[in-house]
Design a protein around this motif. Structure first.
Motif, PDB file in Angstrom:
ATOM      1  N   UNK A 143      76.606 -13.254  44.887  1.00  0.00           N
ATOM      2  CA  UNK A 143      76.585 -13.885  46.207  1.00  0.00           C
ATOM      3  C   UNK A 143      77.719 -14.888  46.341  1.00  0.00           C
ATOM      4  N   UNK A 165      81.045 -14.386  48.840  1.00  0.00           N
ATOM      5  CA  UNK A 165      81.308 -15.390  49.872  1.00  0.00           C
ATOM      6  C   UNK A 165      82.668 -16.042  49.641  1.00  0.00           C
ATOM      7  N   UNK A 181      78.104 -23.755  71.367  1.00  0.00           N
ATOM      8  CA  UNK A 181      76.657 -23.553  71.278  1.00  0.00           C
ATOM      9  C   UNK A 181      76.339 -22.327  70.440  1.00  0.00           C
ATOM     10  N   UNK A 231      78.023 -21.223  67.962  1.00  0.00           N
ATOM     11  CA  UNK A 231      78.201 -21.596  66.559  1.00  0.00           C
ATOM     12  C   UNK A 231      76.944 -22.308  66.051  1.00  0.00           C
ATOM     13  N   UNK A 232      76.363 -23.144  66.922  1.00  0.00           N
ATOM     14  CA  UNK A 232      75.149 -23.873  66.550  1.00  0.00           C
ATOM     15  C   UNK A 232      73.980 -22.916  66.357  1.00  0.00           C
ATOM     16  N   UNK A 284      74.178 -21.218  63.215  1.00  0.00           N
ATOM     17  CA  UNK A 284      73.685 -22.043  62.119  1.00  0.00           C
ATOM     18  C   UNK A 284      72.166 -21.982  62.017  1.00  0.00           C
ATOM     19  N   UNK A 302      69.618 -20.874  58.937  1.00  0.00           N
ATOM     20  CA  UNK A 302      68.428 -21.558  58.416  1.00  0.00           C
ATOM     21  C   UNK A 302      67.260 -20.577  58.332  1.00  0.00           C
ATOM     22  N   UNK A 320      67.681 -18.248  55.416  1.00  0.00           N
ATOM     23  CA  UNK A 320      67.307 -18.849  54.134  1.00  0.00           C
ATOM     24  C   UNK A 320      65.797 -18.972  54.001  1.00  0.00           C
ATOM     25  N   UNK A 351      68.844  -8.547  49.375  1.00  0.00           N
ATOM     26  CA  UNK A 351      69.946  -9.384  48.884  1.00  0.00           C
ATOM     27  C   UNK A 351      71.281  -8.979  49.507  1.00  0.00           C
ATOM     28  N   UNK A 375      71.473  -9.946  53.106  1.00  0.00           N
ATOM     29  CA  UNK A 375      71.644 -11.401  53.167  1.00  0.00           C
ATOM     30  C   UNK A 375      73.106 -11.797  52.969  1.00  0.00           C
ATOM     31  N   UNK A 423      75.544 -13.686  55.637  1.00  0.00           N
ATOM     32  CA  UNK A 423      76.181 -14.976  55.364  1.00  0.00           C
ATOM     33  C   UNK A 423      77.686 -14.890  55.609  1.00  0.00           C
ATOM     34  N   UNK A 454      80.020 -17.128  58.259  1.00  0.00           N
ATOM     35  CA  UNK A 454      81.302 -17.787  57.979  1.00  0.00           C
ATOM     36  C   UNK A 454      82.333 -17.375  59.022  1.00  0.00           C
ATOM     37  N   UNK A 506      81.714 -19.076  62.467  1.00  0.00           N
ATOM     38  CA  UNK A 506      82.104 -20.486  62.478  1.00  0.00           C
ATOM     39  C   UNK A 506      83.630 -20.614  62.451  1.00  0.00           C
ATOM     40  N   UNK A 534      71.720 -19.153  45.131  1.00  0.00           N
ATOM     41  CA  UNK A 534      73.170 -19.079  45.074  1.00  0.00           C
ATOM     42  C   UNK A 534      73.773 -20.060  44.070  1.00  0.00           C
ATOM     43  N   UNK A 547      79.091 -21.271  47.096  1.00  0.00           N
ATOM     44  CA  UNK A 547      79.826 -20.464  48.072  1.00  0.00           C
ATOM     45  C   UNK A 547      79.997 -21.260  49.358  1.00  0.00           C
ATOM     46  N   UNK A 560      72.973 -29.492  61.173  1.00  0.00           N
ATOM     47  CA  UNK A 560      73.593 -28.753  62.281  1.00  0.00           C
ATOM     48  C   UNK A 560      73.557 -29.556  63.575  1.00  0.00           C
ATOM     49  N   UNK A 578      76.701 -30.587  65.742  1.00  0.00           N
ATOM     50  CA  UNK A 578      76.822 -30.225  67.158  1.00  0.00           C
ATOM     51  C   UNK A 578      77.102 -31.463  68.003  1.00  0.00           C
ATOM     52  N   UNK A 608      79.284 -27.171  59.542  1.00  0.00           N
ATOM     53  CA  UNK A 608      78.945 -25.765  59.783  1.00  0.00           C
ATOM     54  C   UNK A 608      79.292 -24.884  58.580  1.00  0.00           C
ATOM     55  N   UNK A 609      80.442 -25.138  57.963  1.00  0.00           N
ATOM     56  CA  UNK A 609      80.837 -24.315  56.814  1.00  0.00           C
ATOM     57  C   UNK A 609      80.445 -24.967  55.484  1.00  0.00           C
TER      58      UNK A 609
END
Lengths: 204, 125
Positions: free
Chosen positions: A21, A25, A77, A79-80, A83, A87, A90, A170, A173, A177, A181, A184, B3, B11, B27, B31, B74-75
């Motif tokens: 992972x 990434x 927004x 991008x938010x 995010x 969450x 995860x 996996x 996932x 992820x 990236x 963003x 991870x 990562x 976040x 924002x 964010x990253x």
């Protein structure tokens, strides 16, 4: 995956290869940085050709700031919400993930609609990319970002489908992820676009 | 989290061992900062609180700040030892981006300066 823990007593050189992972990434992070280098070429050509308007409109004339602030708002927004999807990913919360990803797709689609509308208006006014070197550079830079967003939307919907069909496996996932990236990173490029193309064009 | 398995690396994009609640707060902070910086960039020239010729520099500073906010919130790029690889790669990327931008603008401005009068008009014909 839970057996191994952080072992500060073992030197890094003897801990063996990093888990998949992290390797994936990190590799994708390198790709994103190379994508930034690609964009820097478009930014450089825009900066160099910015004044070569050949009698056509200049940056001030084509900067529609209310529209650009709308584009900026929906992309930020998205991008938010992306995010938030991270969450949920995860936490392995399927419904939260799908809702957040759908919101991201909706906001990204709104951004694209606004951008296509802007392009259509410019071309309709005879201010297409063939009008001047400045407009060629403008369409190349902003269009390249738009193409990235389009591909990102394709990737986004693919990940929604994969999580729906295969669950939080996996490999699914890891792909998701990487997509996050990517999304963003697109917002970071957009900060450069709205600052250098639109704000500096309108005010400088 | 799965991870971080003792390899000493994290990562990019991995928010570490945070609870969903803590991640959400991260976040939200990102924002809020982004909205603040974007609003400042769009309103700054209209408010007239910055001396006119300094506006471009102020806008670029705001953009750089917002890129930093995005990278951190964010990253999840941090200064921690497990992030050294990510930061080093980012530094190399930033160096190349800077070289391409500054180099192109500098060289092309210099070429424009050393053109003889009338040459540009001839080329554009």
């Amino acid at each position: 995956m839970t057996a191994a823990t952080v072992r500060p007593d073992v030197p890094i050189s003897e801990r063996g290869p990093a888990p998949k992972s992290i390797v994936i990434a990190y590799g994708f992070w390198i790709f994103l940085l190379s994508d930034f280098v690609l964009f820097s070429g478009f930014f450089a050509s825009y900066a160099v050709l910015g004044s070569a308007t050949a009698g056509g409109p200049d940056a001030k004339a084509i900067a529609d700031l209310p529209l650009v602030s709308g584009e900026t708002a929906v992309l930020l927004l998205s991008s938010f919400t992306c995010g938030l999807a991270g969450i949920a990913l995860n936490a392995r919360h399927a419904r939260g993930f799908q809702v957040a990803m759908a919101a991201t797709a909706l906001l990204g689609g709104m951004f694209l609609l606004l951008e296509v509308g802007e392009f259509a208006r410019l071309i309709g006014d005879g201010h297409g990319p063939q009008r001047s070197a400045f407009l060629s550079a403008f369409f190349a830079l902003v269009g390249c970002h738009g193409v990235h967003v389009t591909l990102g939307l394709l990737w986004l919907t693919t990940m929604m489908a994969q999580v729906w069909a295969k669950g939080f496996r996996e490999d699914v996932r890891r792909r998701t992820l990487c997509f996050m990236l990517f999304w963003h990173a697109l917002d970071i490029v957009w900060i450069g676009v709205f600052t250098i193309v639109y704000l500096l064009g309108a005010y400088a | 989290m799965s991870d971080r398995q003792g390899s000493g690396h994290t990562a990019p994009g991995n928010s570490g061992d945070r609870s969903p609640r803590a991640a959400l707060i991260g976040y939200l902070v990102g924002l809020a900062l982004s909205v603040l910086l974007t609003a400042a960039a769009f309103c700054l020239p209209l408010l007239g609180i910055v001396w006119g010729p300094a506006v471009p520099v102020a806008l670029i500073a705001l953009a750089a700040a917002q890129m930093g906010v995005h990278l951190v919130f964010f990253l999840h790029i941090t200064t921690g030892p497990d992030n050294a690889n990510n930061v080093l790669a980012l530094a190399l990327g930033a160096l190349i981006v800077g070289l391409v931008l500054v180099g192109s603008i500098w060289i092309m401005a210099h070429l424009n300066d050393t053109m003889m009068p009338g040459m540009l008009e001839q080329m554009q014909r």
